[in-house]
Design a protein around this motif. Sequence first.
Motif, short mmCIF file in Angstrom:
data_model
loop_
_atom_site.label_atom_id
_atom_site.label_comp_id
_atom_site.label_asym_id
_atom_site.label_seq_id
_atom_site.Cartn_x
_atom_site.Cartn_y
_atom_site.Cartn_z
N ALA A 9 32.12 35.85 43.44
CA ALA A 9 31.09 36.71 42.82
C ALA A 9 31.01 36.46 41.31
N GLY A 10 31.77 35.48 40.81
CA GLY A 10 31.72 35.15 39.39
C GLY A 10 30.67 34.09 39.11
N PHE A 11 30.71 33.57 37.90
CA PHE A 11 29.70 32.60 37.45
C PHE A 11 29.72 31.32 38.31
N ILE A 12 30.81 30.58 38.26
CA ILE A 12 30.87 29.30 38.99
C ILE A 12 30.93 29.57 40.50
N GLY A 13 31.72 30.58 40.88
CA GLY A 13 31.87 30.89 42.31
C GLY A 13 30.55 31.22 42.98
N LEU A 31 36.21 35.93 48.74
CA LEU A 31 37.27 36.91 48.46
C LEU A 31 37.25 37.20 46.96
N ASP A 32 36.83 38.39 46.60
CA ASP A 32 36.66 38.69 45.17
C ASP A 32 37.00 40.17 44.93
N LYS A 33 37.70 40.41 43.84
CA LYS A 33 38.09 41.79 43.50
C LYS A 33 36.94 42.60 42.91
N ALA A 57 38.78 42.11 47.61
CA ALA A 57 40.25 42.15 47.63
C ALA A 57 40.80 41.51 46.36
N ASP A 58 42.04 41.92 46.03
CA ASP A 58 42.72 41.43 44.84
C ASP A 58 43.70 40.33 45.25
N ILE A 59 43.61 39.16 44.65
CA ILE A 59 44.53 38.08 45.03
C ILE A 59 45.97 38.40 44.62
N GLU A 83 40.94 35.67 35.63
CA GLU A 83 40.46 36.24 34.37
C GLU A 83 40.14 35.03 33.51
N SER A 84 38.89 34.96 32.98
CA SER A 84 38.43 33.68 32.46
C SER A 84 38.02 33.67 30.99
N HIS A 85 38.10 34.81 30.30
CA HIS A 85 37.56 34.82 28.93
C HIS A 85 38.68 34.82 27.88
N GLN A 98 48.67 38.69 35.75
CA GLN A 98 48.64 39.24 37.09
C GLN A 98 47.73 38.41 38.01
N THR A 99 46.53 38.11 37.56
CA THR A 99 45.58 37.39 38.43
C THR A 99 45.85 35.89 38.42
N ASN A 100 45.92 35.31 37.22
CA ASN A 100 45.96 33.84 37.15
C ASN A 100 47.31 33.27 37.62
N PRO A 157 46.45 32.90 25.56
CA PRO A 157 47.00 33.49 26.79
C PRO A 157 46.20 33.03 28.02
N TYR A 158 44.88 32.89 27.87
CA TYR A 158 44.08 32.39 29.01
C TYR A 158 44.55 31.01 29.44
N SER A 159 44.57 30.05 28.49
CA SER A 159 44.90 28.68 28.89
C SER A 159 46.36 28.56 29.33
N THR A 161 48.02 30.86 31.00
CA THR A 161 48.15 31.33 32.40
C THR A 161 47.49 30.33 33.35
N LYS A 162 46.42 29.68 32.92
CA LYS A 162 45.81 28.64 33.78
C LYS A 162 46.78 27.46 33.91
N ALA A 163 47.44 27.11 32.81
CA ALA A 163 48.42 26.02 32.87
C ALA A 163 49.53 26.36 33.86
N ASN A 187 33.69 23.13 29.48
CA ASN A 187 32.86 24.36 29.45
C ASN A 187 31.62 24.24 30.33
N ASN A 188 31.42 25.23 31.17
CA ASN A 188 30.23 25.26 32.04
C ASN A 188 29.14 26.13 31.41
N TYR A 189 27.90 25.81 31.72
CA TYR A 189 26.79 26.68 31.34
C TYR A 189 25.78 26.64 32.47
N1 LIG Z 1 33.38 28.98 32.98
C1 LIG Z 1 33.89 27.82 32.57
O1 LIG Z 1 33.36 27.21 31.65
C2 LIG Z 1 35.09 27.22 33.28
C3 LIG Z 1 35.46 25.91 32.96
C4 LIG Z 1 36.55 25.35 33.62
C5 LIG Z 1 37.24 26.08 34.57
N2 LIG Z 1 36.86 27.36 34.84
C6 LIG Z 1 37.63 28.09 35.89
O2 LIG Z 1 36.73 28.31 36.96
C7 LIG Z 1 37.04 29.55 37.58
C8 LIG Z 1 35.80 30.43 37.62
O3 LIG Z 1 35.36 30.65 36.29
P1 LIG Z 1 34.07 31.56 35.99
O4 LIG Z 1 33.57 31.19 34.68
O5 LIG Z 1 33.18 31.56 37.17
O6 LIG Z 1 34.78 32.99 35.89
P2 LIG Z 1 34.15 34.44 35.99
O7 LIG Z 1 34.95 35.30 35.05
O8 LIG Z 1 32.67 34.40 35.85
O9 LIG Z 1 34.47 34.89 37.50
C9 LIG Z 1 35.76 35.18 37.95
C10 LIG Z 1 35.64 35.87 39.29
O10 LIG Z 1 36.98 36.12 39.77
C11 LIG Z 1 37.05 37.45 40.26
N3 LIG Z 1 38.43 37.93 40.09
C12 LIG Z 1 39.08 38.17 38.91
N4 LIG Z 1 40.32 38.64 39.18
C13 LIG Z 1 40.45 38.67 40.53
C14 LIG Z 1 41.51 39.05 41.41
N5 LIG Z 1 42.67 39.52 40.94
N6 LIG Z 1 41.31 38.93 42.75
C15 LIG Z 1 40.12 38.47 43.24
N7 LIG Z 1 39.09 38.13 42.46
C16 LIG Z 1 39.26 38.22 41.11
C17 LIG Z 1 36.07 38.22 39.39
O11 LIG Z 1 35.66 39.44 40.03
C18 LIG Z 1 34.94 37.22 39.23
O12 LIG Z 1 34.02 37.33 40.29
C19 LIG Z 1 38.20 30.15 36.80
O13 LIG Z 1 39.38 29.84 37.48
C20 LIG Z 1 38.15 29.44 35.46
O14 LIG Z 1 39.43 29.35 34.88
C21 LIG Z 1 35.82 27.95 34.22
#
Ligand SMILES: NC(=O)c1ccc[n+]([C@@H]2O[C@H](COP(=O)([O-])OP(=O)(O)OC[C@H]3O[C@@H](n4cnc5c(N)ncnc54)[C@H](O)[C@@H]3O)[C@@H](O)[C@H]2O)c1
Length: 352
Positions: A9-13, A31-33, A57-59, A83-85, A98-100, A157-159, A161-163, A187-189
Amino acid sequence: MKLIITGGAGFIGSNLVRHLISATDHSVVNLDKLTYAGNLDSLVDVATSPRYRFVQADIADAAVVREVLEETQPDAVIHLAAESHVDRSIDGPAPFIQTNVVGTFNLLDASQRYLDGLSPPRRRGFRFVHVSTDEVYGSLGRTGTFNETSAYDPHSPYSATKAASDHLARSWHSTYGLPVIVTNCSNNYGPYQFPEKLLPLMIIKCLNEEALPVYGTGENVRDWLHVQDHVAALMTVLEKGTPGETYNIGGRSEQRNLDLVRMLCQIMDEMHPRSQDERYSDLITFVADRPGHDLRYSVDTTKIETELGWTPKHDLDSGLRATVRWYLEHRDWWQRILDGSYQLQRLGEAKR
Ligand SMILES: NC(=O)c1ccc[n+]([C@@H]2O[C@H](COP(=O)([O-])OP(=O)(O)OC[C@H]3O[C@@H](n4cnc5c(N)ncnc54)[C@H](O)[C@@H]3O)[C@@H](O)[C@H]2O)c1
């Protein structure tokens, strides 16, 4: 194929789920929280498909993650939930851990248990695609580029936790044989991006005739990739990638932040002009820099291009134009967000 997409339900997803439902025969469990960044409005056009199911659901909840895997019996998991910001990670890192980190661990652990119960042919076909960022490599000077063997050196902290999640994902491949593939993208747009991120924030601020806040002197360089190219890359990796491998994904479109905002202002001048003699670039305002702001990211994408045959289709100019058009035509989508959880405020000044 039956796929579990986390963070659908997020941007890329949401762009990935839309592609899977509208352009393939695959079935999707999303599966999205539904955190502040998750938005089911982004999926209204595909949500009624019989091949689509949403599970809130929460991962970080191990029992629920196991249950969803057992119920769904997927052929692959594509893991985007995060968590992506960066700015939010500076203000409040706890949900990022917690999430990443914990959430990714749960998903890997549950996927491994699920895989252990599959028949040998289904085991061989199963894939776990872990979606990550180029920010894990840290910052570059004016020259150079990162490839898949570059050392990790995350700064926010974002990068960080992703690492951590990338390391966990790889270790599940080498230790337990989970068929993990890691991707690190720039970066995606594009459409459906939450308005806290640079491009939608600037477009909406232009429309509101508000100051356009550029961090520091705007020298920081990022590579930009249209989200549909990222979706195509993830499909390529799913279909042709080798388990245990990492693939960098990028657009070969590096820009200084200030130049990107100027490009955007020019497109806005053409597509949605201000009153006479006024230019959107007049609204550019330099604000305090982000603490620990990495100067430059750059990824070498030779591996995915030569080994798997993926290349980006959008150039930055036409991709930006399409994105501006989308935000102009989908005011309802972003206005509902601004009426709720977020009002374009500055985040990440480290005033904790
Ligand atoms: N946006 C970018 O430019 C970019 C670039 C490279 C990689 N990424 C990675 O791609 C992925 C998606 O990025 P995005 O920009 O779409 O992020 P986003 O923040 O738009 O979406 C994240 C989604 O994850 C869900 N979520 C968050 N915590 C959760 C949890 N505990 N359980 C279940 N769902 C949860 C949110 O509800 C949301 O729908 C991320 O892993 C990010 O690190 C993003």
